[in-house]
Design an enzyme around this catalytic site. Structure first.
Site, PDB file in Angstrom:
ATOM      1  N   CYS A  32       1.699  12.570   7.877  1.00 39.37           N
ATOM      2  CA  CYS A  32       2.294  13.631   7.067  1.00 39.37           C
ATOM      3  C   CYS A  32       1.572  14.963   7.245  1.00 39.37           C
ATOM      4  O   CYS A  32       0.353  15.041   7.217  1.00 39.37           O
ATOM      5  CB  CYS A  32       2.291  13.222   5.600  1.00 39.37           C
ATOM      6  SG  CYS A  32       3.297  11.760   5.274  1.00 39.37           S
ATOM      7  N   SER A  89      -0.087  11.339  -4.418  1.00 38.78           N
ATOM      8  CA  SER A  89      -0.062  11.627  -2.995  1.00 38.78           C
ATOM      9  C   SER A  89      -0.795  12.935  -2.743  1.00 38.78           C
ATOM     10  O   SER A  89      -0.865  13.822  -3.602  1.00 38.78           O
ATOM     11  CB  SER A  89       1.384  11.764  -2.522  1.00 38.78           C
ATOM     12  OG  SER A  89       1.448  12.385  -1.266  1.00 38.78           O
ATOM     13  N   LYS A 130      -4.510   5.117   4.269  1.00 37.86           N
ATOM     14  CA  LYS A 130      -5.538   4.139   3.918  1.00 37.86           C
ATOM     15  C   LYS A 130      -6.270   3.603   5.141  1.00 37.86           C
ATOM     16  O   LYS A 130      -7.365   3.058   5.021  1.00 37.86           O
ATOM     17  CB  LYS A 130      -4.928   2.973   3.132  1.00 37.86           C
ATOM     18  CG  LYS A 130      -4.119   3.390   1.925  1.00 37.86           C
ATOM     19  CD  LYS A 130      -4.867   4.354   1.021  1.00 37.86           C
ATOM     20  CE  LYS A 130      -3.975   4.959  -0.037  1.00 37.86           C
ATOM     21  NZ  LYS A 130      -2.922   5.867   0.462  1.00 37.86           N
ATOM     22  N   CYS A 135       3.661   7.652  11.240  1.00 38.31           N
ATOM     23  CA  CYS A 135       2.241   8.027  11.191  1.00 38.31           C
ATOM     24  C   CYS A 135       1.415   7.395  12.310  1.00 38.31           C
ATOM     25  O   CYS A 135       0.592   8.056  12.943  1.00 38.31           O
ATOM     26  CB  CYS A 135       1.643   7.629   9.847  1.00 38.31           C
ATOM     27  SG  CYS A 135       2.687   8.035   8.433  1.00 38.31           S
TER      28      CYS A 135
END
Length: 557
Positions: A194, A471, A124, A49
């Site tokens: 993602c 998620s 986050k 990520c």
């Protein structure tokens, strides 16, 4: 531009020792007279990520220097939800949000930066950056690293969502071990967050909608060569924001928050956005409640057909014209305030007009005249099982009601094993408790369980509710953030095996169908379990975190 706050650190006779130390690493007197822009980098070598952010920071620095500023880079952390999912490590994820915000705030206060560029990617890190900026109220820009590209399996695009669901399919005997391995090997082809409208891309959408990220910057994938110029541009915008005195609280007003919520609803975004928007509003002293989010979602049409429930991936949004195309729809429909200020100094309407270049014939983002649904993707449920609220994402859900017997688990792991063993049957309501902000601690996401349920072919037939989280890749009848959480004495802690539970999306209701006398007797016997951690970062978090219905913040604001 007023006197720079960095001069408190860098200028005057008494600051000679500080300048001496800064000169030791290459800064000059000329550098130290310019606006100093801190670059908060969440680069980390533990996930795809944020993987390219280390190199991308050089382009941010280039942009800052070209605009007349001096960059100073510092690092913070990131926890990958996808990698830690289903383990004790997942408890660190939400905890990291507030720790990242604290660390950005602490460095900015310590070095008295004049402005900030926050480089973010995994879930986050994005709200954490916004929370820090809103606390500090120092001119700042949020730069999203970008989505991963989809993988391909048997000629079809896939994402990490498909891997989680393949685990369940394999356990149910629906695919072979070789097929599972092939999906695992092909799902994630390189760097980036993602690839659906999961939490990272949802919050990236939010940052453009709320005005803290320059419009047109977020949808560019992380491996795309255009990202280098996006990064340089963000560096320039940060310097200009310092010169113009544009501060985060000037941008992230109540009207801007309403637009941000609408962007989540219109794009079918993650339930985690509820938690993060409430936390951001609290840090920015903006009045926003969980009921406000429900009202805004209810009036906003669902326009984008994006994974996990839709057809397209995040990189398809880029090809369709980017997030500004979604934001243009919101403006057209009266769901956004065009006069709101953005970090570039333009109004929302001006920024949309300059950046919304819709690709002819694109099918990713529907016109207002042809929405996927007339209301948005998020619904808040209240009732005897969730007096303070719970959240469900209704994209891809056709049925409006589910009633069934409770299958009760006091943590995630036994629930996962029950699914994999085939113990969960059509009609069941899986209840996973003691996984809330305090009880978990850290509100673990349940993608492992929901993915296994979907992979087993039960996605439309089984409901799951938890005081933990989901998620952004979760789909199906999944209700999270049930409040009050179990350790706070919430009714979810009183549910027993076989109890009837009603979930009614149409009427925003979730009820435990047990009479008051029985519940009172259970409550009299209930004993709060001991905290799972008493020392260290988790122990500190348990003692300081608030309810999920208020954003699960630890700042004490």
């Amino acid at each position: 531009m007023d006197k720079l706050q960095s001069y408190t650190i860098t200028q005057g006779r008494d600051r000679a020792p500080a300048r001496a130390m800064l000169k030791a690493i290459g800064f000059t007197d000329e550098d130290l007279r310019k606006p100093i822009i801190g670059i908060a980098n969440t680069w980390i070598e533990t996930m795809p990520c944020n993987f390219n952010l280390r190199a991308l920071a050089e382009d941010v620095k280039r942009g800052i220097r070209e605009a007349g500023g001096t960059p100073m880079e510092f690092n913070t952390i990131a926890i990958s939800d996808g990698i830690t999912m289903g383990t004790e490590g997942m408890k660190a994820s939400l905890v990291s949000r507030d720790l990242i915000a604290d660390s950005i705030e602490l460095c900015a206060r310590g070095y008295m930066f004049d402005g900030l560029v926050c480089m973010v990617a995994c879930d986050k890190t994005i709200p954490a950056a916004a929370m820090a900026l809103l606390r500090l109220n120092v001119p700042g820009v949020i730069l999203y690293g970008g989505t991963i590209m989809p993988g391909h399996h048997n000629g079809k695009p896939i994402s990490i969502q498909d891997v989680f669901e393949a685990v369940g399919a394999n356990a149910a005997g629906r695919i072979s071990d070789a097929e599972l391995l092939a999906i695992e090997n092909e799902a994630c082809p390189g760097a980036g967050a993602c690839g659906g409208q999961f939490t990272a891309n949802t919050m990236a959408t939010v940052m453009e909608a709320i005005g803290l990220a320059p419009m047109g910057t977020a949808a560019v994938p992380q491996v795309d060569s255009r990202k280098k110029e996006v990064a340089a541009y963000c560096g320039k915008v940060a310097v200009e924001a310092v010169k113009k005195g544009i501060k985060p609280r000037d941008v992230a007003t109540r009207a801007a928050f309403e637009t941000a919520v609408a962007s989540v609803a219109a794009s079918g975004g993650s339930t985690n956005s509820v938690l993060h928007l409430l936390a951001m509003a609290r840090e920015g002293a903006v009045s926003l409640t969980i009921d406000d989010l429900n009202a805004i979602s209810d009036r906003t049409p669902l326009l984008a057909s994006l994974k996990p429930a839709g057809e397209y991936f995040a990189d398809d949004v880029d090809r369709a014209g980017g997030i500004p195309v979604i934001l243009h729809r919101l403006l057209e429909g009266g769901f956004a305030d065009g006069s709101a200020l953005t970090v570039t100094g333009e109004t929302y309407a001006e920024a949309v007009a300059a950046t919304a270049k819709e690709t002819p014939g694109q099918k990713v983002i529907r016109p207002l005249s042809d929405p996927i649904k007339k209301s948005g993707g998020l619904v808040i449920l209240k009732g005897t099982l969730s007096p303070d609220g719970a959240v469900i994402k209704v994209t891809g859900i056709d049925k409006k009601q589910h009633r069934g017997p409770a299958r009760v688990f006091n943590s995630e792991e036994p629930a996962m094993q029950a699914v994999l063993r085939g113990d969960i049957k059509p009609g069941d309501v899986v209840v996973i408790r003691y996984e809330g902000p305090k009880g978990g601690p850290g509100m673990r996401e349940m993608l492992g369980v929901t993915g296994a349920i979907a992979g087993a072919g039960l996605g439309q037939d089984v409901a799951l509710l938890t005081d933990g989280r989901f998620s952004g890749a979760t789909r199906g009848f999944s209700i999270g953030h049930v409040t009050p959480e179990a350790v706070d004495g919430g009714p979810i802690g009183l549910v027993e095996e076989g109890d009837s539970i009603l979930i009614d999306i149409e009427h925003n209701v979730m009820n435990l169908e047990v009479d008051d006398a029985t519940l009172a007797a259970r409550r009299a016997k209930w004993v709060c379990p001991e905290p799972k951690y008493k020392v260290g970062v988790f122990g500190k978090y348990i003692r300081s975190v608030g309810s999920a219905s208020e954003g699960a913040v630890t700042s004490g604001a």
